[in-house]
Design an enzyme around this catalytic site. Structure first.
Site, PDB file in Angstrom:
ATOM      1  N   CYS A  70       0.827  -1.212   0.000  1.00 51.24           N
ATOM      2  CA  CYS A  70       0.000   0.000   0.000  1.00 51.24           C
ATOM      3  C   CYS A  70       0.858   1.258   0.000  1.00 51.24           C
ATOM      4  O   CYS A  70       0.659   2.166  -0.801  1.00 51.24           O
ATOM      5  CB  CYS A  70      -0.925  -0.011   1.212  1.00 51.24           C
ATOM      6  SG  CYS A  70      -1.789   1.538   1.459  1.00 51.24           S
ATOM      7  N   CYS A  75      -1.371   1.722  -3.143  1.00 46.38           N
ATOM      8  CA  CYS A  75      -2.340   2.817  -2.979  1.00 46.38           C
ATOM      9  C   CYS A  75      -1.713   4.205  -2.960  1.00 46.38           C
ATOM     10  O   CYS A  75      -2.167   5.117  -3.648  1.00 46.38           O
ATOM     11  CB  CYS A  75      -3.108   2.632  -1.679  1.00 46.38           C
ATOM     12  SG  CYS A  75      -3.536   0.943  -1.291  1.00 46.38           S
ATOM     13  N   LYS A  78       0.264   5.236  -6.209  1.00 43.52           N
ATOM     14  CA  LYS A  78      -0.771   5.277  -7.267  1.00 43.52           C
ATOM     15  C   LYS A  78      -1.605   6.550  -7.165  1.00 43.52           C
ATOM     16  O   LYS A  78      -1.821   7.247  -8.148  1.00 43.52           O
ATOM     17  CB  LYS A  78      -1.646   4.019  -7.142  1.00 43.52           C
ATOM     18  CG  LYS A  78      -2.792   3.863  -8.110  1.00 43.52           C
ATOM     19  CD  LYS A  78      -4.076   4.522  -7.726  1.00 43.52           C
ATOM     20  CE  LYS A  78      -4.659   4.165  -6.393  1.00 43.52           C
ATOM     21  NZ  LYS A  78      -5.209   2.830  -6.266  1.00 43.52           N
ATOM     22  N   TYR A 210      -8.906  -3.304 -11.225  1.00 42.94           N
ATOM     23  CA  TYR A 210      -8.570  -2.019 -10.591  1.00 42.94           C
ATOM     24  C   TYR A 210      -7.324  -1.398 -11.235  1.00 42.94           C
ATOM     25  O   TYR A 210      -7.327  -0.240 -11.646  1.00 42.94           O
ATOM     26  CB  TYR A 210      -8.189  -2.244  -9.127  1.00 42.94           C
ATOM     27  CG  TYR A 210      -9.275  -2.482  -8.131  1.00 42.94           C
ATOM     28  CD1 TYR A 210      -9.714  -1.461  -7.312  1.00 42.94           C
ATOM     29  CD2 TYR A 210      -9.807  -3.746  -7.945  1.00 42.94           C
ATOM     30  CE1 TYR A 210     -10.669  -1.682  -6.335  1.00 42.94           C
ATOM     31  CE2 TYR A 210     -10.770  -3.977  -6.972  1.00 42.94           C
ATOM     32  CZ  TYR A 210     -11.194  -2.947  -6.166  1.00 42.94           C
ATOM     33  OH  TYR A 210     -12.130  -3.170  -5.204  1.00 42.94           O
ATOM     34  N   GLU A 214      -6.978   2.006 -13.559  1.00 44.15           N
ATOM     35  CA  GLU A 214      -6.313   3.134 -12.890  1.00 44.15           C
ATOM     36  C   GLU A 214      -5.095   3.588 -13.694  1.00 44.15           C
ATOM     37  O   GLU A 214      -4.898   4.792 -13.920  1.00 44.15           O
ATOM     38  CB  GLU A 214      -5.909   2.733 -11.463  1.00 44.15           C
ATOM     39  CG  GLU A 214      -7.117   2.579 -10.552  1.00 44.15           C
ATOM     40  CD  GLU A 214      -6.805   2.145  -9.123  1.00 44.15           C
ATOM     41  OE1 GLU A 214      -7.714   2.220  -8.287  1.00 44.15           O
ATOM     42  OE2 GLU A 214      -5.663   1.717  -8.835  1.00 44.15           O
ATOM     43  N   HIS A 469     -26.199  21.857  -0.913  1.00 46.39           N
ATOM     44  CA  HIS A 469     -26.392  22.457  -2.227  1.00 46.39           C
ATOM     45  C   HIS A 469     -25.414  23.597  -2.476  1.00 46.39           C
ATOM     46  O   HIS A 469     -25.171  24.376  -1.558  1.00 46.39           O
ATOM     47  CB  HIS A 469     -27.829  22.977  -2.328  1.00 46.39           C
ATOM     48  CG  HIS A 469     -28.181  23.461  -3.695  1.00 46.39           C
ATOM     49  ND1 HIS A 469     -28.375  22.596  -4.748  1.00 46.39           N
ATOM     50  CD2 HIS A 469     -28.343  24.713  -4.177  1.00 46.39           C
ATOM     51  CE1 HIS A 469     -28.659  23.303  -5.830  1.00 46.39           C
ATOM     52  NE2 HIS A 469     -28.639  24.592  -5.511  1.00 46.39           N
ATOM     53  N   GLU A 474     -25.670  15.678  -3.125  1.00 52.32           N
ATOM     54  CA  GLU A 474     -27.075  15.836  -2.735  1.00 52.32           C
ATOM     55  C   GLU A 474     -28.004  14.953  -3.564  1.00 52.32           C
ATOM     56  O   GLU A 474     -29.124  14.648  -3.157  1.00 52.32           O
ATOM     57  CB  GLU A 474     -27.513  17.307  -2.824  1.00 52.32           C
ATOM     58  CG  GLU A 474     -27.542  17.884  -4.219  1.00 52.32           C
ATOM     59  CD  GLU A 474     -27.958  19.364  -4.236  1.00 52.32           C
ATOM     60  OE1 GLU A 474     -28.871  19.752  -3.491  1.00 52.32           O
ATOM     61  OE2 GLU A 474     -27.360  20.132  -5.019  1.00 52.32           O
TER      62      GLU A 474
HETATM   63  P1  NDP Z   1      -8.027  -7.648 -10.447  1.00 50.31           P
HETATM   64  O1  NDP Z   1      -8.300  -8.962  -9.844  1.00 50.31           O
HETATM   65  O2  NDP Z   1      -8.814  -6.461 -10.014  1.00 50.31           O
HETATM   66  O3  NDP Z   1      -8.180  -7.760 -12.019  1.00 50.31           O
HETATM   67  C1  NDP Z   1      -7.453  -8.678 -12.752  1.00 50.31           C
HETATM   68  C2  NDP Z   1      -7.779  -8.509 -14.212  1.00 50.31           C
HETATM   69  O4  NDP Z   1      -6.894  -9.307 -14.955  1.00 50.31           O
HETATM   70  C3  NDP Z   1      -9.184  -8.951 -14.554  1.00 50.31           C
HETATM   71  O5  NDP Z   1      -9.720  -8.063 -15.483  1.00 50.31           O
HETATM   72  C4  NDP Z   1      -8.960 -10.326 -15.170  1.00 50.31           C
HETATM   73  O6  NDP Z   1      -9.883 -10.641 -16.166  1.00 50.31           O
HETATM   74  C5  NDP Z   1      -7.617 -10.131 -15.841  1.00 50.31           C
HETATM   75  N1  NDP Z   1      -6.887 -11.363 -16.052  1.00 50.31           N
HETATM   76  C6  NDP Z   1      -6.526 -12.290 -15.129  1.00 50.31           C
HETATM   77  N2  NDP Z   1      -5.838 -13.288 -15.709  1.00 50.31           N
HETATM   78  C7  NDP Z   1      -5.770 -13.002 -17.017  1.00 50.31           C
HETATM   79  C8  NDP Z   1      -5.218 -13.655 -18.128  1.00 50.31           C
HETATM   80  N3  NDP Z   1      -4.573 -14.818 -17.999  1.00 50.31           N
HETATM   81  N4  NDP Z   1      -5.337 -13.087 -19.348  1.00 50.31           N
HETATM   82  C9  NDP Z   1      -5.993 -11.919 -19.465  1.00 50.31           C
HETATM   83  N5  NDP Z   1      -6.543 -11.243 -18.463  1.00 50.31           N
HETATM   84  C10 NDP Z   1      -6.444 -11.778 -17.235  1.00 50.31           C
HETATM   85  O7  NDP Z   1      -6.473  -7.454 -10.259  1.00 50.31           O
HETATM   86  P2  NDP Z   1      -5.530  -6.177 -10.291  1.00 50.31           P
HETATM   87  O8  NDP Z   1      -4.217  -6.725 -10.707  1.00 50.31           O
HETATM   88  O9  NDP Z   1      -6.114  -5.048 -11.047  1.00 50.31           O
HETATM   89  O10 NDP Z   1      -5.501  -5.749  -8.771  1.00 50.31           O
HETATM   90  C11 NDP Z   1      -5.163  -6.701  -7.770  1.00 50.31           C
HETATM   91  C12 NDP Z   1      -5.928  -6.426  -6.505  1.00 50.31           C
HETATM   92  O11 NDP Z   1      -5.338  -5.327  -5.846  1.00 50.31           O
HETATM   93  C13 NDP Z   1      -7.379  -6.015  -6.702  1.00 50.31           C
HETATM   94  O12 NDP Z   1      -8.241  -7.107  -6.818  1.00 50.31           O
HETATM   95  C14 NDP Z   1      -7.655  -5.233  -5.474  1.00 50.31           C
HETATM   96  O13 NDP Z   1      -8.008  -6.135  -4.467  1.00 50.31           O
HETATM   97  C15 NDP Z   1      -6.333  -4.588  -5.162  1.00 50.31           C
HETATM   98  N6  NDP Z   1      -6.297  -3.190  -5.621  1.00 50.31           N
HETATM   99  C16 NDP Z   1      -7.141  -2.280  -5.057  1.00 50.31           C
HETATM  100  C17 NDP Z   1      -7.135  -0.972  -5.476  1.00 50.31           C
HETATM  101  C18 NDP Z   1      -8.081   0.004  -4.876  1.00 50.31           C
HETATM  102  O14 NDP Z   1      -8.623  -0.268  -3.813  1.00 50.31           O
HETATM  103  N7  NDP Z   1      -8.320   1.153  -5.524  1.00 50.31           N
HETATM  104  C19 NDP Z   1      -6.223  -0.506  -6.502  1.00 50.31           C
HETATM  105  C20 NDP Z   1      -5.398  -1.537  -7.051  1.00 50.31           C
HETATM  106  C21 NDP Z   1      -5.443  -2.821  -6.612  1.00 50.31           C
HETATM  107  P3  NDP Z   1     -11.284 -11.336 -15.847  1.00 50.31           P
HETATM  108  O15 NDP Z   1     -12.124 -10.324 -15.185  1.00 50.31           O
HETATM  109  O16 NDP Z   1     -11.744 -11.736 -17.195  1.00 50.31           O
HETATM  110  O17 NDP Z   1     -10.952 -12.501 -14.964  1.00 50.31           O
END
Ligand code: NDP
Length: 496
Positions: A70, A75, A78, A210, A214, A469, A474
């Site tokens: 984080c 976080c 980022k 995410y 982002e 407002h 709101e």
């Molecule tokens: P996520 O789990 O959010 O998303 C992973 C993405 O990768 C999905 O779209 C998934 O597709 C895709 N994916 C997985 N495997 C493959 C593959 N083999 N080929 C193609 N696409 C694939 O992971 P992130 O890496 O974005 O983030 C990790 C975690 O970190 C998040 O889940 C969250 O918990 C945390 N995080 C939180 C944030 C916040 O609170 N703002 C910011 C950043 C991270 P599909 O949907 O089709 O499975």
């Protein structure tokens, strides 16, 4: 002196009448969950030690840093980049408000990177001080289990020392993973993306989660050409489908090229960059390829199997509702358990662990109505159930209230981007089951809405709340007309 510990409601004498340990608690991993658990356990009187890998912005098996993902490569950095990227939109929007800007607005990536790194170094220092002020003993090095009460810490110089502890807490977090396609070594993860030497002019991102959306917003905001590839119809699987469509529209509106239903099949080094081949047979050349395809728990090098700590098929440590592993005195919190992988959830789990083990108050983390935010531009923030979940989890009809409006600022700036809000209400009890918003300040607004949902607020109570407002917020208390009533048991089209 004998102290009393409460474990699962059972009082036990410790210290003088039991085996002596070096520490009451040894924590492996000083990220959000580990630091919180150490400090709160120490506050309950426990003798606590923690180990963490040496600091560097980019992690590896042997690199980490007090503060964890984080603070060092998640976080915090980022959000700093998101702030930087948002200025682009602000500059554009300012013109109709009378600001006359030169067409040549410069952006100094190196300066931002330097300031970002300084900030995470500062925070790393603060976290270390928090631990030492709490009386926690810190060791720099890689921790692994030797037996149920023994941790070995290998220091950066290669020497190893062993420490015994009555309780051990695993809080080693998770790390970004590369998808296994030819040329994957040419791709980077979010670790490197937060520390690139040069700002890319062209960027390809794989993933629809995410991190993908982002970084698409960050790089686009800084002026890069961004292509976002994801294998579903919409990004952000797991969020409300209607809100996912809003995010996709907004990303496109901000100039990000979306490639839904598309995966990458190969990366090749070419003279003018990285050639990216897709599973549709297309190709595109870019400066950087970011794999934002999920994270896996950091458990491989902990020697868990030998000690009897079970992991699931993703490598996540299996825990019960109190964060206890399959070995009674070994516990785990945060991303390494792959429950809800968010910093505030790891903090909650760390606090509950301390209360349970050292505070005489067995406490389960409460995963109901955990709010979250995706910091794309503009951000999405949600709390509670989305429409699909509400239909699955309640027996009543669902009332859906939506509002999509031009925020006041856009009436002058001319930006074509609507803010969208949604409330999902139980038609029988009138309880608000879920709220979502995509638009400026959504996370700031949603935190307050989360308190209301936690208190079980009804739609009538939302309606009787006086608005502020003029604000976008709101709108949450003025959504009077029902957009639709969805009959109990209706199955929405999912898997988009
Ligand atoms: P996520 O789990 O959010 O998303 C992973 C993405 O990768 C999905 O779209 C998934 O597709 C895709 N994916 C997985 N495997 C493959 C593959 N083999 N080929 C193609 N696409 C694939 O992971 P992130 O890496 O974005 O983030 C990790 C975690 O970190 C998040 O889940 C969250 O918990 C945390 N995080 C939180 C944030 C916040 O609170 N703002 C910011 C950043 C991270 P599909 O949907 O089709 O499975």
């Amino acid at each position: 002196m004998a102290r009393k510990l409460l474990i699962d409601g059972e009082l036990r004498q410790t210290a003088t009448d039991e085996k002596q340990y070096d520490f009451d608690l040894f924590v492996i991993g000083a990220g959000s969950g580990g630091v919180r658990a150490s400090r709160t356990s120490a506050a309950f009187g426990a003798k606590v030690a923690i180990c963490e890998l040496p600091f560097h912005p980019v992690s590896s098996e042997v690199i980490g840093g007090v503060g964890g993902t984080c603070v060092i490569r998640g976080c915090v950095p980022k959000k700093i980049l998101v702030y930087a990227a948002q200025f682009r939109g602000e500059f554009e929007d300012s013109r109709n408000f009378g600001w006359e800007l030169s067409d040549e607005i410069g952006f100094n990536w190196k300066k931002l990177l330097h300031n970002k790194t300084q900030e995470i170094i500062r925070l790393n220092g603060i976290y270390k001080r928090l631990l030492s002020n709490a009386g926690v003993t810190m060791f720099e090095g890689e921790g692994k289990l030797i037996d149920a009460h023994l941790v070995e810490v290998t220091q950066p110089d290669g020497t190893a020392k062993q420490y015994s502890a009555k309780h051990i807490l695993i809080a080693t977090g998770s790390r970004a993973q590369l998808v296994n396609i030819p040329g994957k070594e040419l791709a980077i993860t979010s670790d490197e993306a937060l520390s690139l030497d040069e700002l890319p002019k062209r960027a390809v991102i794989l993933g629809g989660g995410y991190i993908a959306v982002e970084f698409a917003s960050i790089w686009r905001g800084m002026g890069a050409e961004v292509d976002l590839f994801y294998r579903k119809e919409l990004p952000l699987r797991g969020f409300d489908d209607e809100m996912r469509a809003v995010v996709a529209r907004n990303l496109e509106g901000r100039g990000i090229r979306l490639h839904p239903g598309t995966n990458l099949s190969e990366l090749q080094q070419s003279e003018d960059g990285i050639r990216v081949l897709t599973d549709h047979g297309d190709q595109i050349t870019t400066d950087v390829v970011l794999f934002a395809t999920g994270r896996l728990p950091n458990t491989k090098r902990l020697n868990l199997q030998a000690v009897g700590v079970d992991v699931d098929k993703t490598g996540a440590v299996k825990v019960d509702e109190y964060s206890r592993t399959t070995v009674p005195n070994i516990w785990a919190v945060g991303d390494v358990t792959n429950r809800i992988n968010l910093t505030p959830v790891a903090l909650m789990e760390g606090t509950c662990f301390s209360k349970t083990v050292f505070g005489r108050q067995p406490t389960k983390p409460d995963y109901i109505n955990v709010p979250c935010a995706v910091f794309c531009i503009p951000p999405l923030s949600v709390v509670g159930l989305n429409e699909q979940q509400a239909l699955e989890q309640t027996k009543s009809d669902i009332l859906v209230y939506t509002s999509s409006f031009n925020p006041m600022k856009n009436t002058i700036s001319g930006r074509q981007e609507k803010t969208t809000m949604k409330l999902v209400v139980d038609a029988e009890t009138d309880e608000v089951l879920g709220a979502s918003m995509c638009g400026p300040d959504a996370p700031e607004i949603m935190q307050g809405i989360a308190v209301a949902l936690k208190c079980g607020a009804t739609k009538a109570q939302f309606d009787s709340t006086v608005g502020i407002h003029p604000s976008a917020a709101e709108e949450f208390v003025t959504m009077r007309s029902i957009t639709r009533r969805v009959a109990a048991g209706t199955k929405l089209k999912t898997n988009l």
